[in-house]
Write a protein that holds these residues in place. Structure first.
Motif, mmCIF file in Angstrom:
data_model
loop_
_atom_site.group_PDB
_atom_site.id
_atom_site.type_symbol
_atom_site.label_atom_id
_atom_site.label_comp_id
_atom_site.label_asym_id
_atom_site.label_seq_id
_atom_site.Cartn_x
_atom_site.Cartn_y
_atom_site.Cartn_z
ATOM 1 N N LEU A 1 0.716 -1.036 0.159
ATOM 2 C CA LEU A 1 -0.166 0.044 -0.099
ATOM 3 C C LEU A 1 0.793 1.122 -0.046
ATOM 4 O O LEU A 1 1.898 1.256 0.780
ATOM 5 C CB LEU A 1 -1.034 0.217 1.253
ATOM 6 N N ARG B 1 -6.632 -7.597 4.878
ATOM 7 C CA ARG B 1 -5.482 -7.168 5.801
ATOM 8 C C ARG B 1 -5.252 -8.353 7.061
ATOM 9 O O ARG B 1 -5.965 -8.921 7.106
ATOM 10 C CB ARG B 1 -5.529 -6.030 6.668
ATOM 11 N N GLN C 1 -3.050 -7.913 1.127
ATOM 12 C CA GLN C 1 -1.904 -6.731 1.466
ATOM 13 C C GLN C 1 -0.636 -7.575 1.617
ATOM 14 O O GLN C 1 -0.632 -8.897 1.587
ATOM 15 C CB GLN C 1 -2.293 -6.027 2.742
#
Length: 361
Positions: free
Chosen positions: A181, A196, A259
């Protein structure tokens, strides 16, 4: 009565980790207990209130503590029952009194303007006793649910694995890292939800809160999640949680990626199913391996892809894997029932609190 007439919110005092000496007094910040120390800043029972970060959080300290500078602590101005006061503060919505968009902060002057109904002291003690007893029942249910969370891995560990194949993780699944990110992603035209670390628990995935980010077509093609994928936690503040794994059981609603603090494992067809791979990663042997090989930097424990691929596994024959999954599903069903009961108790407790502070108990 205005809260300002009832209590004073006093500032905690900084106590960095290097200056702490393990002792009998908890060190408490806005996130709760963060360690212990040999001396206390407050020697009597108090309530620590989050001031920065987790604003309005409440931590009970019955025997004193050291509140640090991200928190206030409560000093009563009147003779009140402190447990009643603890439950009463829960009813004020202190966590919603945020004065800063960048770093959440609680201004005590805002808190002082809130009001509480002040019953006589005997009534305070009666209310506190009822709520304490009800909360103790909730705590028992939470402990039961926590124990049931480990049952699937325990069931898997109970099998005789002496005749199972020995393989590395690289032999049975393909590993893929996630997206990193950054601020530049906001300008990308394509958007996708991503998972996440906070979404991935040991043996379950929480889809109730998904974040969105900009992605490229190549990233989506590379990191797209699908049914039977297994996600593994790559980095965590708690060393024991590094490597925890969960299976994607239902088709994602739209494009879903992950992520870079999560690894995606895609089982190789004919070698292992996603469910058995999840169980193998969460079993005691794998957990110990991940604890041993994790690197620690600036308080974050991380795994690298090489070590994850090198994990040695006992893999049952493919025909046995469905039977194992069925046994584990029965254990998961018991866990689901316990979670429903826990949620029901939480709802009843919220209703009980509401009645208590309207004078209806």
């Amino acid at each position: 009565m205005p809260l300002d007439d009832l209590i004073e919110l006093r500032y905690g005092k900084a106590l960095v980790a290097g200056d702490r000496v393990a002792g009998d007094y908890p060190v408490i910040g806005s996130g709760g207990v963060a360690g212990t120390h040999t001396t206390a800043l407050v020697t009597m029972a108090t309530i620590v209130v989050g001031r920065k970060g987790s604003i309005g959080s409440l931590t009970w300290a019955p025997d004193g503590c050291w509140p640090i500078d991200t928190a206030y602590y409560v000093a009563p101005k009147r003779d009140v029952d402190m447990r009643w006061l603890y439950w009463s503060l829960h009813s004020l919505g202190l966590d919603r009194m945020n004065k800063s968009a960048a770093v959440p902060g609680l201004n005590r002057e805002d808190a002082y303007r809130a009001s509480l109904p002040l019953p006589p002291l005997p009534e305070q003690r009666r209310i506190a006793a009822i709520l304490d007893e009800a909360d103790a029942l909730r705590a028992k249910r939470r402990r039961t649910t926590a124990l049931l969370n480990d049952i699937p891995a325990v069931v898997f560990d109970s099998y005789d694995k002496s005749r199972w194949d020995v393989a590395t993780l690289a032999d049975v699944a393909r590993l893929q890292g996630g997206i990193t990110l950054n601020a530049r992603r906001g300008a990308l035209p394509a958007k996708a939800n991503y998972l996440r670390v906070a979404n991935v628990f040991r043996g379950s995935i929480d889809l109730s809160e998904l974040k969105e980010t900009g992605v490229t077509d190549r990233e989506i093609a590379r990191t797209r999640l699908q049914v039977d994928d297994v996600l593994v936690v790559e980095g965590h503040g708690n060393r024991a949680e590094v490597g925890r794994a969960a299976l994607i059981e239902t088709p994602p609603d739209g494009e879903l990626t992950h992520q870079n603090h999560l690894f995606r494992l895609r089982p190789i067809t004919g070698r292992v199913t996603g469910r058995v791979l999840e169980l193998a990663l969460n079993c005691a042997t794998s957990r110990e391996y991940f604890r041993r090989v994790a690197n620690t930097t600036s308080g974050l424990n991380t795994l690298n892809a090489t070590n994850v691929r090198a994990l040695s596994l006992r893999v049952p024959p493919i025909g046995m894997q469905q039977a194992i999954a069925a046994d584990v599903e029965r254990a998961r069903s018991a866990r689901g029932s316990a979670q429903q009961h826990e949620s029901h108790l939480d709802g009843l407790f919220a209703s009980l609190q509401h009645r208590a502070f309207r004078g209806e108990l």
